[in-house]
Design a protein around this motif. Structure first.
Motif, PDB file in Angstrom:
ATOM      1  N   ARG A  77       0.849  -1.293  -0.114  1.00  0.00           N
ATOM      2  CA  ARG A  77       0.205  -0.219   0.466  1.00  0.00           C
ATOM      3  C   ARG A  77       0.960   1.081   0.373  1.00  0.00           C
ATOM      4  O   ARG A  77       0.096   2.290  -0.768  1.00  0.00           O
ATOM      5  N   VAL A 103      -2.099  -1.666  -4.724  1.00  0.00           N
ATOM      6  CA  VAL A 103      -2.401  -0.910  -3.563  1.00  0.00           C
ATOM      7  C   VAL A 103      -3.640  -2.089  -4.205  1.00  0.00           C
ATOM      8  O   VAL A 103      -4.359  -2.693  -2.592  1.00  0.00           O
ATOM      9  N   GLN A 112      -7.281   5.414  -3.533  1.00  0.00           N
ATOM     10  CA  GLN A 112      -6.984   4.087  -2.039  1.00  0.00           C
ATOM     11  C   GLN A 112      -8.214   3.651  -1.330  1.00  0.00           C
ATOM     12  O   GLN A 112      -8.210   2.315  -1.103  1.00  0.00           O
ATOM     13  N   SER A 165      -2.937  -5.263  -2.236  1.00  0.00           N
ATOM     14  CA  SER A 165      -2.328  -4.686  -0.832  1.00  0.00           C
ATOM     15  C   SER A 165      -3.843  -5.604   0.329  1.00  0.00           C
ATOM     16  O   SER A 165      -3.204  -6.436   1.334  1.00  0.00           O
TER      17      SER A 165
END
Length: 154
Positions: free
Chosen positions: A30, A106, A42, A109
């Protein structure tokens, strides 16, 4: 020392390290991807942890879910995808556009994060460990393991 001798002695310490690795690796991905990803993207991609936990729970914990939960997962995946891919294109957002590889990092993650959640659940089912003690030791192992990732950030 008391904690290690009384609580952790019958447990396998490397399992805590594995959980710490999953948490640390999720944070690392991230962090690396977040540099070239907008805050709104995000946040949207972070919601993908819910489908990842559901799928991981089905595979690892052998859990089944109701049809409404599967529909919710499909809506989450669709909503996050549309929200990230259909972002308005203005001059400001074009200069700070989301990079495709950063979006993948992202989104990726969420996988080690989901594995951490599911393995913690499995660990708590098998061992009589207080959730606070589990979180404490996993956090300390995550702190130690995360330092390994620091040179990769440069």
């Amino acid at each position: 020392i008391f904690f290690i001798l009384t609580i952790l002695k019958p447990l396998k310490w490397y399992l805590f390290c594995l959980l710490g690795f999953f948490d640390g690796f999720s944070d690392f991905l991230r962090s690396v991807g977040g540099v070239n990803t907008s805050g709104s993207a995000q946040t949207l991609l972070g919601q993908l942890v819910i489908p990842a936990i559901l799928i991981s729970s089905m595979i690892i914990l052998k859990r089944s879910f109701q049809w409404q939960q599967y529909v919710a997962v499909i809506l989450i995946i669709g909503g996050a995808s549309l929200g990230v891919l259909q972002a308005p294109s203005t001059k400001i957002s074009q200069n700070n556009a989301n990079k495709w590889y950063a979006l993948l990092l992202v989104a990726g993650s969420t996988i080690p994060g989901a594995l951490s959640y599911v393995f913690k659940e499995k660990f708590l089912q098998r061992h009589a460990v207080d959730v606070f003690q589990l979180t404490c030791f996993v956090s300390w192992s995550q702190l130690a393991i995360t330092w390994v990732f620091v040179p990769l950030l440069s």
